[in-house]
Design an enzyme around this catalytic site. Structure first.
Site, PDB file in Angstrom:
ATOM      1  N   HIS A  25       0.801  -1.229   0.000  1.00 13.99           N
ATOM      2  CA  HIS A  25       0.000   0.000   0.000  1.00 13.99           C
ATOM      3  C   HIS A  25       0.830   1.273   0.000  1.00 13.99           C
ATOM      4  CE1 HIS A  25       1.039   0.109   4.259  1.00 13.99           C
ATOM      5  NE2 HIS A  25       0.613   1.341   4.301  1.00 13.99           N
TER       6      HIS A  25
HETATM    7  N1  UDP Z   1      -3.957  -4.952   8.795  1.00 14.70           N
HETATM    8  C1  UDP Z   1      -5.254  -5.421   8.953  1.00 14.70           C
HETATM    9  N2  UDP Z   1      -5.937  -5.789   7.828  1.00 14.70           N
HETATM   10  C2  UDP Z   1      -5.407  -5.726   6.576  1.00 14.70           C
HETATM   11  C3  UDP Z   1      -4.085  -5.254   6.441  1.00 14.70           C
HETATM   12  C4  UDP Z   1      -3.389  -4.866   7.569  1.00 14.70           C
HETATM   13  O1  UDP Z   1      -5.755  -5.516  10.070  1.00 14.70           O
HETATM   14  O2  UDP Z   1      -6.099  -6.070   5.608  1.00 14.70           O
HETATM   15  C5  UDP Z   1      -3.231  -4.542   9.991  1.00 14.70           C
HETATM   16  C6  UDP Z   1      -1.888  -5.178  10.180  1.00 14.70           C
HETATM   17  O3  UDP Z   1      -2.017  -6.423  10.811  1.00 14.70           O
HETATM   18  C7  UDP Z   1      -1.166  -4.152  11.037  1.00 14.70           C
HETATM   19  C8  UDP Z   1      -1.709  -2.860  10.510  1.00 14.70           C
HETATM   20  O4  UDP Z   1      -2.946  -3.158   9.864  1.00 14.70           O
HETATM   21  O5  UDP Z   1      -1.525  -4.272  12.397  1.00 14.70           O
HETATM   22  C9  UDP Z   1      -0.733  -2.271   9.539  1.00 14.70           C
HETATM   23  O6  UDP Z   1      -1.307  -1.233   8.892  1.00 14.70           O
HETATM   24  P1  UDP Z   1      -0.787  -0.685   7.484  1.00 14.70           P
HETATM   25  O7  UDP Z   1      -0.046  -1.749   6.789  1.00 14.70           O
HETATM   26  O8  UDP Z   1      -1.987  -0.095   6.819  1.00 14.70           O
HETATM   27  O9  UDP Z   1       0.143   0.522   7.909  1.00 14.70           O
HETATM   28  P2  UDP Z   1       1.655   0.641   8.355  1.00 14.70           P
HETATM   29  O10 UDP Z   1       1.906  -0.323   9.470  1.00 14.70           O
HETATM   30  O11 UDP Z   1       2.503   0.416   7.162  1.00 14.70           O
HETATM   31  O12 UDP Z   1       1.764   2.058   8.847  1.00 14.70           O
END
Ligand code: UDP
Length: 357
Positions: free
Chosen positions: A206
């Site tokens: 993403h």
């Molecule tokens: N996550 C979720 N469902 C999804 C994809 C990710 O619950 O379909 C959770 C994942 O387990 C983690 C968090 O969302 O706890 C990560 O978010 P994201 O990847 O959007 O953001 P980042 O961590 O890169 O800031």
């Protein structure tokens, strides 16, 4: 004591779950503002339901705006809310536009700002998240870092103990995982449960740096399609931004795709999968907590400890060999005993520190 918490993006809902619980348990009054950065039910409401998050007292709308417009709108709408609530602290998480807008609003009113997940750096200034992190840290009064590495990053940038309170507390995402992992479960939105009895890789994509450039996204998709076809089936809950770009650029991602899933399904997928491929920050650590190796689909990671330990490998899209990386990780024996992300009590440390205990 009163804290206004500003959240708005999926990872922030997850990070806030253990902290809101710790605030409740220790008698801290928490007022939550949802900035509306993520607004689809499967990017927002599902986490409030599954994780029992307190209902936000204020709900802004900011989804779909450009970065500049989003930050400005959230900031200007937060100011009267903060003036009205007059909290002891304003608390923000991570590195999103909502984080920075919350930080700027708090400081424009000279309020005490608390940053949870401070000190992380990718050293890539092309990432909007890196700008958000650096400025938020600079504006903060209390910086809660997940790791010692994050403290070193702050020290190198000249953060001193005269002007900043820096506390290493561990990672609130570890708290969240420990709290909820027993409730991990399959859901019909994932498709047939039996599909997941085979070896499979859990993939997520993403990040702006990966999806905004059609050429880079096309190369990444070709690599993932080839892995799915020849190495190991891949299952991906598709982020709305990625879905939009794939459609716009007419790129075919031919792996198993589903809608974004709730946290309990994510924990279930983490338990079931063989390996994780992701450009997410949070998921890299959750892979580690779930004793799974991970390929990070980026040139850098903020979670360098995992790369140092060999359980996480960086994949330079279009430049390194993804097949080799996956084979190396799948064939190696990994050590997941390192406890550098804390003991699962980071949230309690936050409430105790704010209460001066
Ligand atoms: N996550 C979720 N469902 C999804 C994809 C990710 O619950 O379909 C959770 C994942 O387990 C983690 C968090 O969302 O706890 C990560 O978010 P994201 O990847 O959007 O953001 P980042 O961590 O890169 O800031």
């Amino acid at each position: 004591m009163k804290v206004v918490t500003v959240i708005g993006a999926r990872p922030q809902f997850i990070k806030s779950a253990p902290v809101s619980k710790a605030f409740l348990d220790s008698g801290i009054q928490e007022i939550t503002v949802h900035t509306g950065q993520h607004y689809d039910d499967n990017m927002s409401a599902v986490f409030f339901e599954e994780m029992g998050l307190p209902k936000p007292s204020y709900r802004l709308t900011s989804g779909g705006l450009s970065r500049a417009e989003m930050i400005e709108k959230i900031q200007s709408e937060l100011v009267p809310i903060l003036q009205k609530e007059a909290p002891d602290y304003v608390l923000v998480y991570g590195d999103t536009n909502s984080t920075l807008a919350g930080a700027r609003a708090a400081k424009s009113l000279d309020m005490s700002l608390v940053h949870v997940e401070a000190g992380l750096r990718s050293f890539n200034l092309e990432m909007p998240e890196e700008h958000n992190r650096i400025e938020t840290d600079q504006l903060s009064d209390i910086l809660f870092t997940p790791t010692e590495e994050a403290v070193r990053n702050l020290q190198k940038e000249g953060f001193d103990t005269k002007n900043y309170q820096i506390h290493t507390i561990g990672d609130v995402m570890y708290d969240a995982l420990l709290t909820f992992q027993a409730r991990a479960l399959w859901h019909e939105s994932l498709g047939r449960e039996s599909f997941f009895d085979r070896d499979f890789g859990l993939a997520t994509v993403h990040r702006f740096e990966n999806v905004s450039d059609p050429n880079k996204l096309r190369v990444l998709v070709e690599e993932l399609n080839a892995i799915h076809e020849n190495e190991i089936p891949l299952w991906m809950p598709l982020h709305p931004s990625t879905a939009k770009r794939l459609k716009e650029f007419k790129i075919d991602l031919n792996i198993h795709l589903g809608p974004p899933v709730g946290y309990l399904q994510m924990l279930w997928l983490l338990q079931k999968c063989k390996i994780v491929l992701t450009d997410s920050g949070g998921l890299q650590k959750e892979a580690y907590f779930s004793k799974k190796s991970c390929v990070t689909l980026r040139d850098q990671t903020e979670w360098v400890e995992l790369v140092d330990r060999g359980v996480n490998k960086l994949h330079h899209i279009g430049r390194s060999n993804l097949v080799h990386l996956i084979q190396e990780l799948l064939n190696a024996t990994h050590d997941f005993s390192w406890k550098g992300y804390g003991e699962g009590n980071a949230a309690e440390k936050i409430s105790a520190t704010l209460l001066g205990r």
